[in-house]
Design a protein around this motif. Sequence first.
Motif, PDB file in Angstrom:
ATOM      1  N   GLY A   1      49.928  39.491  41.764  1.00 24.51           N
ATOM      2  CA  GLY A   1      49.878  39.863  42.627  1.00 24.51           C
ATOM      3  C   GLY A   1      49.951  39.605  43.756  1.00 24.51           C
ATOM      4  N   VAL A   2      49.870  38.367  43.765  1.00 23.62           N
ATOM      5  CA  VAL A   2      50.154  38.174  45.666  1.00 23.62           C
ATOM      6  C   VAL A   2      51.260  36.961  44.997  1.00 23.62           C
ATOM      7  N   GLY A   3      52.267  36.738  46.274  1.00 25.48           N
ATOM      8  CA  GLY A   3      53.449  36.721  46.196  1.00 25.48           C
ATOM      9  C   GLY A   3      53.401  34.662  46.396  1.00 25.48           C
ATOM     10  N   GLU A   4      54.746  34.469  46.442  1.00 23.35           N
ATOM     11  CA  GLU A   4      54.296  32.580  45.905  1.00 23.35           C
ATOM     12  C   GLU A   4      53.432  32.200  48.094  1.00 23.35           C
ATOM     13  N   MET A   5      54.199  32.429  49.249  1.00 25.59           N
ATOM     14  CA  MET A   5      53.788  31.730  49.915  1.00 25.59           C
ATOM     15  C   MET A   5      52.458  31.952  50.259  1.00 25.59           C
ATOM     16  N   PRO A   6      52.101  33.379  50.579  1.00 21.61           N
ATOM     17  CA  PRO A   6      50.276  33.308  50.662  1.00 21.61           C
ATOM     18  C   PRO A   6      49.406  32.772  49.803  1.00 21.61           C
ATOM     19  N   ALA A   7      49.851  32.229  47.999  1.00 23.81           N
ATOM     20  CA  ALA A   7      49.182  31.492  47.345  1.00 23.81           C
ATOM     21  C   ALA A   7      49.300  29.918  48.029  1.00 23.81           C
TER      22      ALA A   7
ATOM     23  N   PHE B   1      51.413  40.992  48.850  1.00 23.73           N
ATOM     24  CA  PHE B   1      51.490  41.930  47.606  1.00 23.73           C
ATOM     25  C   PHE B   1      52.176  41.829  46.610  1.00 23.73           C
ATOM     26  N   VAL B   2      52.902  41.418  45.939  1.00 23.64           N
ATOM     27  CA  VAL B   2      54.309  41.485  45.158  1.00 23.64           C
ATOM     28  C   VAL B   2      53.991  42.339  43.709  1.00 23.64           C
ATOM     29  N   PRO B   3      55.273  43.782  43.297  1.00 21.37           N
ATOM     30  CA  PRO B   3      54.834  43.839  42.213  1.00 21.37           C
ATOM     31  C   PRO B   3      53.751  44.334  41.213  1.00 21.37           C
ATOM     32  N   ALA B   4      53.565  42.880  40.642  1.00 21.87           N
ATOM     33  CA  ALA B   4      53.009  42.727  39.901  1.00 21.87           C
ATOM     34  C   ALA B   4      51.601  42.953  40.015  1.00 21.87           C
ATOM     35  N   GLY B   5      51.013  42.743  41.434  1.00 23.56           N
ATOM     36  CA  GLY B   5      49.653  43.553  41.846  1.00 23.56           C
ATOM     37  C   GLY B   5      49.330  44.679  41.938  1.00 23.56           C
ATOM     38  N   ALA B   6      50.399  45.596  41.558  1.00 28.01           N
ATOM     39  CA  ALA B   6      50.366  47.386  41.762  1.00 28.01           C
ATOM     40  C   ALA B   6      50.416  47.357  40.029  1.00 28.01           C
ATOM     41  N   GLU B   7      51.412  46.550  39.497  1.00 30.01           N
ATOM     42  CA  GLU B   7      51.689  46.971  37.780  1.00 30.01           C
ATOM     43  C   GLU B   7      49.607  46.141  37.151  1.00 30.01           C
TER      44      GLU B   7
END
Length: 154
Positions: A3-9, A110-116
């Motif tokens: 759920g965390v995007g590539e840039m923040p990771a 916080f990309v869609p995978a985080g919500a899912e």
Amino acid sequence: MAGVGEMPAQIFLPLWEKRDAASEAAARELLSAETSQYQYQVGARNVETVSPDNWTHDQALLDRAGHDRAHLNLLEDYKTNVALYDSWHQAFPTHRPKTLIVWGKNDPFFVPAGAEAYLADLPDARLVWLDAGHFVLDENAATVAAEIKKSFAG
């Protein structure tokens, strides 16, 4: 980190692994004026409707003397939040709180995978996707308020 995007990771993981001059330099980019503006505009449905007061005010606070060190400490400490994810994954199905998830589908942080991921533990949760970026409320305050009322009123 689901759920965390590539840039923040790319910024957080090195900081959490070893805090040094190199990992701090990357994290300091999050404190820049360009990043402040980016956080408000990226993924917004209509960037013209997002007030520049938002990132201008944020940046004035970020630029205060000594704040960079405090903010870097906060970014590093966020790993303690992530360390609790497994306990949350256990608590959610045990306690099954009534849950509304409102998510900006265009958020690069916080990309869609985080919500899912919440739905795996809370299958009765309501997930509402909005055509928005990181700061959902800037363009969708009325919609979010209506969703809260729909989910929790009465």
